[in-house]
Design a protein around this motif. Structure first.
Motif, PDB file in Angstrom:
ATOM      1  N   ARG A  43       2.690  -1.536   2.410  1.00 56.21           N
ATOM      2  CA  ARG A  43       1.368  -0.943   2.614  1.00 56.21           C
ATOM      3  C   ARG A  43       0.706  -1.497   3.874  1.00 56.21           C
ATOM      4  N   LEU A  44       0.833  -2.801   4.094  1.00 62.02           N
ATOM      5  CA  LEU A  44       0.239  -3.410   5.293  1.00 62.02           C
ATOM      6  C   LEU A  44       0.909  -2.885   6.563  1.00 62.02           C
ATOM      7  N   ILE A  45       2.236  -2.744   6.539  1.00 63.30           N
ATOM      8  CA  ILE A  45       2.931  -2.220   7.715  1.00 63.30           C
ATOM      9  C   ILE A  45       2.483  -0.802   8.009  1.00 63.30           C
ATOM     10  N   ALA A  46       2.346   0.026   6.960  1.00 60.34           N
ATOM     11  CA  ALA A  46       1.904   1.406   7.160  1.00 60.34           C
ATOM     12  C   ALA A  46       0.488   1.448   7.724  1.00 60.34           C
ATOM     13  N   VAL A  47      -0.376   0.574   7.227  1.00 56.38           N
ATOM     14  CA  VAL A  47      -1.760   0.538   7.724  1.00 56.38           C
ATOM     15  C   VAL A  47      -1.791   0.139   9.195  1.00 56.38           C
ATOM     16  N   LEU A  48      -0.984  -0.841   9.566  1.00 59.97           N
ATOM     17  CA  LEU A  48      -1.017  -1.340  10.944  1.00 59.97           C
ATOM     18  C   LEU A  48      -0.291  -0.416  11.921  1.00 59.97           C
ATOM     19  N   ARG A  49       0.557   0.456  11.418  1.00 61.57           N
ATOM     20  CA  ARG A  49       1.282   1.377  12.311  1.00 61.57           C
ATOM     21  C   ARG A  49       0.464   2.591  12.691  1.00 61.57           C
ATOM     22  N   ALA A  69      -7.820  -6.805  12.287  1.00 61.90           N
ATOM     23  CA  ALA A  69      -8.425  -7.668  11.271  1.00 61.90           C
ATOM     24  C   ALA A  69      -9.173  -6.836  10.224  1.00 61.90           C
ATOM     25  N   GLN A  70      -9.918  -5.837  10.671  1.00 67.36           N
ATOM     26  CA  GLN A  70     -10.653  -4.987   9.721  1.00 67.36           C
ATOM     27  C   GLN A  70      -9.690  -4.236   8.801  1.00 67.36           C
ATOM     28  N   ARG A  71      -8.622  -3.716   9.369  1.00 65.62           N
ATOM     29  CA  ARG A  71      -7.668  -2.967   8.542  1.00 65.62           C
ATOM     30  C   ARG A  71      -7.023  -3.866   7.490  1.00 65.62           C
ATOM     31  N   LEU A  72      -6.665  -5.080   7.889  1.00 61.72           N
ATOM     32  CA  LEU A  72      -6.034  -5.976   6.930  1.00 61.72           C
ATOM     33  C   LEU A  72      -6.984  -6.329   5.798  1.00 61.72           C
ATOM     34  N   VAL A  73      -8.248  -6.600   6.123  1.00 58.18           N
ATOM     35  CA  VAL A  73      -9.220  -6.970   5.094  1.00 58.18           C
ATOM     36  C   VAL A  73      -9.393  -5.831   4.092  1.00 58.18           C
ATOM     37  N   HIS A  74      -9.422  -4.598   4.583  1.00 56.63           N
ATOM     38  CA  HIS A  74      -9.619  -3.458   3.683  1.00 56.63           C
ATOM     39  C   HIS A  74      -8.347  -3.071   2.938  1.00 56.63           C
ATOM     40  N   ALA A  75      -7.194  -3.591   3.386  1.00 55.52           N
ATOM     41  CA  ALA A  75      -5.932  -3.210   2.752  1.00 55.52           C
ATOM     42  C   ALA A  75      -5.536  -4.133   1.608  1.00 55.52           C
ATOM     43  N   VAL A  76      -6.220  -5.259   1.438  1.00 54.96           N
ATOM     44  CA  VAL A  76      -5.869  -6.204   0.373  1.00 54.96           C
ATOM     45  C   VAL A  76      -7.007  -6.287  -0.626  1.00 54.96           C
ATOM     46  N   ARG A  77      -6.758  -6.989  -1.726  1.00 57.71           N
ATOM     47  CA  ARG A  77      -7.791  -7.156  -2.744  1.00 57.71           C
ATOM     48  C   ARG A  77      -8.878  -8.100  -2.253  1.00 57.71           C
ATOM     49  N   HIS A  78     -10.005  -8.035  -2.905  1.00 51.92           N
ATOM     50  CA  HIS A  78     -11.122  -8.919  -2.543  1.00 51.92           C
ATOM     51  C   HIS A  78     -10.753 -10.379  -2.778  1.00 51.92           C
ATOM     52  N   GLU A  79      -9.896 -10.645  -3.762  1.00 52.54           N
ATOM     53  CA  GLU A  79      -9.519 -12.020  -4.077  1.00 52.54           C
ATOM     54  C   GLU A  79      -8.512 -12.595  -3.092  1.00 52.54           C
ATOM     55  N   PRO A 114     -13.530 -16.819  16.044  1.00 51.67           N
ATOM     56  CA  PRO A 114     -14.702 -16.145  16.606  1.00 51.67           C
ATOM     57  C   PRO A 114     -14.438 -14.698  17.003  1.00 51.67           C
ATOM     58  N   LEU A 115     -13.205 -14.341  17.345  1.00 55.10           N
ATOM     59  CA  LEU A 115     -12.930 -12.979  17.789  1.00 55.10           C
ATOM     60  C   LEU A 115     -12.893 -11.996  16.624  1.00 55.10           C
ATOM     61  N   SER A 116     -12.120 -12.320  15.594  1.00 54.50           N
ATOM     62  CA  SER A 116     -11.947 -11.395  14.473  1.00 54.50           C
ATOM     63  C   SER A 116     -12.897 -11.652  13.316  1.00 54.50           C
ATOM     64  N   GLY A 117     -13.511 -12.841  13.271  1.00 55.81           N
ATOM     65  CA  GLY A 117     -14.359 -13.186  12.136  1.00 55.81           C
ATOM     66  C   GLY A 117     -13.580 -13.613  10.909  1.00 55.81           C
ATOM     67  N   LEU A 118     -12.256 -13.644  10.992  1.00 55.98           N
ATOM     68  CA  LEU A 118     -11.433 -14.040   9.850  1.00 55.98           C
ATOM     69  C   LEU A 118     -11.341 -15.562   9.762  1.00 55.98           C
ATOM     70  N   PRO A 119     -11.006 -16.088   8.597  1.00 51.96           N
ATOM     71  CA  PRO A 119     -10.720 -17.525   8.503  1.00 51.96           C
ATOM     72  C   PRO A 119      -9.617 -17.916   9.485  1.00 51.96           C
ATOM     73  N   ASN A 120      -9.723 -19.142  10.014  1.00 48.40           N
ATOM     74  CA  ASN A 120      -8.736 -19.598  10.979  1.00 48.40           C
ATOM     75  C   ASN A 120      -7.637 -20.401  10.290  1.00 48.40           C
ATOM     76  N   ARG A 121      -6.801 -21.040  11.094  1.00 46.72           N
ATOM     77  CA  ARG A 121      -5.652 -21.759  10.556  1.00 46.72           C
ATOM     78  C   ARG A 121      -6.082 -22.908   9.638  1.00 46.72           C
ATOM     79  N   THR A 122      -7.181 -23.598   9.995  1.00 52.92           N
ATOM     80  CA  THR A 122      -7.650 -24.718   9.169  1.00 52.92           C
ATOM     81  C   THR A 122      -8.078 -24.233   7.790  1.00 52.92           C
ATOM     82  N   TYR A 123      -8.897 -23.183   7.762  1.00 55.91           N
ATOM     83  CA  TYR A 123      -9.347 -22.614   6.490  1.00 55.91           C
ATOM     84  C   TYR A 123      -8.148 -22.133   5.683  1.00 55.91           C
ATOM     85  N   PHE A 124      -7.233 -21.462   6.383  1.00 55.36           N
ATOM     86  CA  PHE A 124      -6.046 -20.933   5.705  1.00 55.36           C
ATOM     87  C   PHE A 124      -5.236 -22.061   5.067  1.00 55.36           C
ATOM     88  N   GLY A 125      -5.059 -23.167   5.792  1.00 57.35           N
ATOM     89  CA  GLY A 125      -4.302 -24.288   5.247  1.00 57.35           C
ATOM     90  C   GLY A 125      -4.947 -24.884   4.015  1.00 57.35           C
TER      91      GLY A 125
END
Length: 752
Positions: A424-430, A384-394, A326-337
């Protein structure tokens, strides 16, 4: 004429034919509509029955829980009297207990069994069928009472659905509320509510120690009259306990479980079926009012469609909430699994490659602790927003909990591509964050596990990613590591080292070495720096660079830091004229009781606070400037000094010198090592010395190893020096020997 008549008849037939044909689809539509309405009504009725059944199960669960609390209150009412408590504890009389406790609970509250457990956990009274019996009769079922006794004695933490209430006194009424506990379990082969009270006196009287209180236990079976009362009250017809036999077709079966998740009883009742009432009410009207069927059907279908849409919308919303954070809007651990399991299946089937990246934010806890959880929540959303924009849509980005994120990518042809994605992800998050007016800087550590035909299940993949993440953090954070088999052995070794370190702290298995701090000329020792050392019984000498990061990672750094400070104060107390410098970790400094701990150690050891110097690094001071300054000034008020260690290696050192009351700044050894080879290093040293003198602070240089370095630093105006040129860290005894005055040899003895 005849021909004309035949033509007219043919035209009439042609006109009638389409009309008669058109009646068939109308009838078909009507039949289909009737069937649809009937099906819709039956479906709605079935759904209504399902909803009613869910509600009945909730009512039954809450009714049993409420009855358990009621049993606890009834038992507490009997044990609340100080006279009864004293009688139970000091003047125990089975007959008295039977008449004033056992029969009272059985007569007024219908308790099936009442027990009294003395301070040695032995049954001293037992009631069966309103009669006092020998407690030994219950020896075969004595283990059934073991768990409630452990809860009342505070020997075990309560599980979910176990109720444990701490002792208290009602300020309004003055009534004593002793320690209470209640749970559901099987007792003598029957489901039961078992409750207990630790009979104790109100307030801190000292008459009855808490650990020696007499226990009063009661058992109420969940069957018979109890279920009958619940069934009548909550309209649950024929509520009963069924054994191993199957319930009737018209009954609902509900397993009742204890706090450990074990089924203790199977309850069955005849559920109410409001759907049948709905069908019985609607169908006659549909039959009678067939003439207005079209209009009624239209409204009914529209209503059903809207209801179905609302239900579907609600289900979609619930499904989304169940599968997303609910905080980030990202899939949670269940969805991820679920997604990871599907990706593993794809790789096993078609041989494609994928990878899982476990991401953990570095120093996120510092932000939560210093700026508040609302700032931390805002930071999580931006991450969460940065990670979503840093990876592919797939690719999939998920939040697993806290500051833990994970990415599943199917674009993993080789390790080089995966490492490029991680970089790339580390650079985005830094990159700096702006959250509620605060500029925040964090990093991220990433553990990578590849997915191919040889990969195991999702749990194994995540374990590998976590192991790689652990390696990344231990290697300095803000980096990525790809799992390999050697990491498991390293992890086990580190875990064992953590266990050994904990034991060493508890058993005084560490030692403190002291490195001399000299005056500017290098001729006089003016202080020492306390450094922790660990001589492992098996590994031998373990360097601080190995065990200090482990202590910081598992928060052993707090007891370790306190141990070092206490040891250093005790050993340095006889060294008159010497200051003793002790390093303070960020976790120590940020604790609410930091000042109280320092004051207590100084009082216990009896050392002069003016001789104690606490060394802080810039990372220690990140966060709430006001609270840190208050803590430092409270300690400075009693004489403790502060030094800013590793000065010049951070990004806001000048701000710290303005905000905090430091007595000394220590030039980092990296500048000292470079003064002979790099002109800029020498300039930086001069600037630091000038800055320290301008602010009225002493300046100490670390890492002095050569005579040339000493001469340069003395000329630059450094107040004190520290390094291998003047001595390595040595035990306390060696420092004491250095402080002994030189022995003067008599002239006659020398001549002889």
């Amino acid at each position: 004429m005849a021909l004309m008549q035949k033509l007219k008849l043919r035209r009439r037939d042609d006109i009638r034919r389409p009309r008669s044909v058109s009646a068939a689809p109308i009838a078909l539509v009507a039949i289909v509509a009737i069937v649809c309405v009937v099906v819709a009504v039956l479906s709605a009725a079935r759904r209504s029955d399902d909803v009613e059944l869910v509600q009945e199960r909730k009512l039954l669960t809450h009714a049993i829980i409420d009855r358990g609390r009621r049993v606890l209150r009834e038992l507490e009412n009997v044990a609340a009297s100080n006279d009864i408590v004293l009688q139970l504890h000091y003047n125990f009389d089975p007959d008295w207990v039977h008449h004033l406790v056992g029969l009272r609970l059985a007569t007024f509250f219908d308790h099936e069994h009442v027990f009294v457990v003395d301070r040695t956990d032995r049954l001293s009274y037992a009631m069966l069928g309103n009669a006092s019996v020998e407690p030994s009769r219950f020896d075969p079922v004595r283990p059934d009472l073991g768990r409630i006794i452990e809860l009342l004695r505070d020997r075990a933490p309560p599980r979910q659905d176990e109720i444990v209430l701490e002792p208290s006194v009602d300020t309004a009424t003055g009534l004593n509320h002793p320690r209470r506990a209640q749970r559901m379990q099987t007792f003598m082969g029957r489901p039961a509510i078992v409750a207990g009270v630790a009979a104790g006196m109100a307030g801190d009287t000292g008459l009855i120690p808490a650990e020696a209180a007499t226990l009063l236990l009661a058992v109420k079976y969940i069957d018979g009259q109890l279920l009958s009362d619940i069934g009548v009250r909550f309209d649950l017809p024929n509520l009963r306990v069924v054994g191993t036999e199957a319930a009737r077709e018209d009954e609902n079966l509900f397993p009742l479980a204890d706090a450990a998740g074990q089924t203790i009883a199977r309850l069955a009742w005849t559920p109410n079926r409001p759907g049948a009432t709905i069908v019985a009410t609607v169908m006659p009207f549909m039959t009678i009012a067939f003439g207005g069927f079209a209009l009624l059907t239209g409204f009914a279908l529209r209503y059903i469609r809207r209801s179905a849409a609302r239900i579907a919308e609600g289900e979609d919303r619930l499904r989304h909430l169940a599968m997303h954070d609910p905080l980030s809007g990202l899939p949670n651990r269940t969805y991820f699994g679920d997604r990871l399991a599907a990706v593993i299946g794809d790789t096993h089937r078609d041989g494609s490659d994928a990878a899982v990246l476990a991401i953990d934010l570095d120093h996120f806890k510092d932000i939560n602790d210093t700026l508040g959880h609302h700032i931390g929540d805002g930071l999580i959303s931006v991450v969460a927003q940065r990670l979503v924009h840093a990876v592919r849509h797939e690719d999939l980005v998920a939040r697993l909990g806290g500051d833990e994120f994970a990415v599943i990518t199917t674009d993993a042809p080789d390790h080089m591509a995966i490492e490029a994605l991680a970089a790339r992800l580390i650079a985005v998050l830094r990159a700096p964050y702006l959250v509620s007016g605060h500029t925040l800087l964090i990093g991220a550590s990433i553990g990578i596990a590849t997915v191919d035909r040889r990969s195991g299940d999702a749990a194994d993949i995540m374990r590998r990613a976590d192991v790689a993440l652990y390696r990344a953090k231990n290697e300095g954070r803000c980096r990525a590591c790809i799992y390999d088999a050697n990491m498991d052995a390293d992890l086990r070794a580190r875990k064992q080292l953590e266990v050994d370190l904990r034991a060493a702290i508890e058993n005084d298995g560490l030692s403190v070495a002291y490195q001399p701090i000299m005056n500017a000329s290098g001729a006089k020792m003016i202080g020492v720096e306390a450094l922790c050392r660990w001589d492992h019984p098996v590994r031998g000498n373990v360097p601080p660079s190995d065990f200090i990061p482990i202590a910081e990672g598992c928060e052993l750094i707090i007891p370790l830091g306190e141990w070092v400070l206490r040891k250093a104060c005790l050993e340095a107390k006889p060294w008159d004229g010497l200051t003793v410098a002790v390093n303070v970790s960020p976790l120590q400094f940020r604790r609410q009781d930091f000042v109280e701990v320092i004051e207590r150690i100084l009082t216990e050891t009896g050392i002069d606070p003016h001789r104690v110097e606490l060394e802080l690094t810039e990372s220690t001071l990140l966060g709430n400037v006001e609270e840190a300054e208050k803590a430092m000034r409270r300690l400075k008020a009693i004489g403790v000094r502060f030094a800013l260690d590793d000065f010049g290696t951070g990004y806001s050192s000048l701000l710290y010198l303005r905000s905090y009351p430091f007595d000394r700044i220590k030039i980092d050894r990296s500048f000292v090592h470079s003064i002979e080879t790099a002109a800029d290093a020498a300039s930086i040293v001069h600037a630091i010395v000038s800055l320290g003198r301008g602010l009225g602070m002493k300046v100490t240089s670390e890492g002095v190893e050569t005579a040339e370095q000493q001469l340069f630093l003395r000329a630059a105006g450094v107040h004190s020096l520290q390094g291998f040129r003047f001595g390595k860290p040595v035990p306390a005894g060696a420092i004491s020997e250095l402080l002994q005055p030189p022995t003067v040899v008599p002239a006659q003895a020398a001549a002889g």
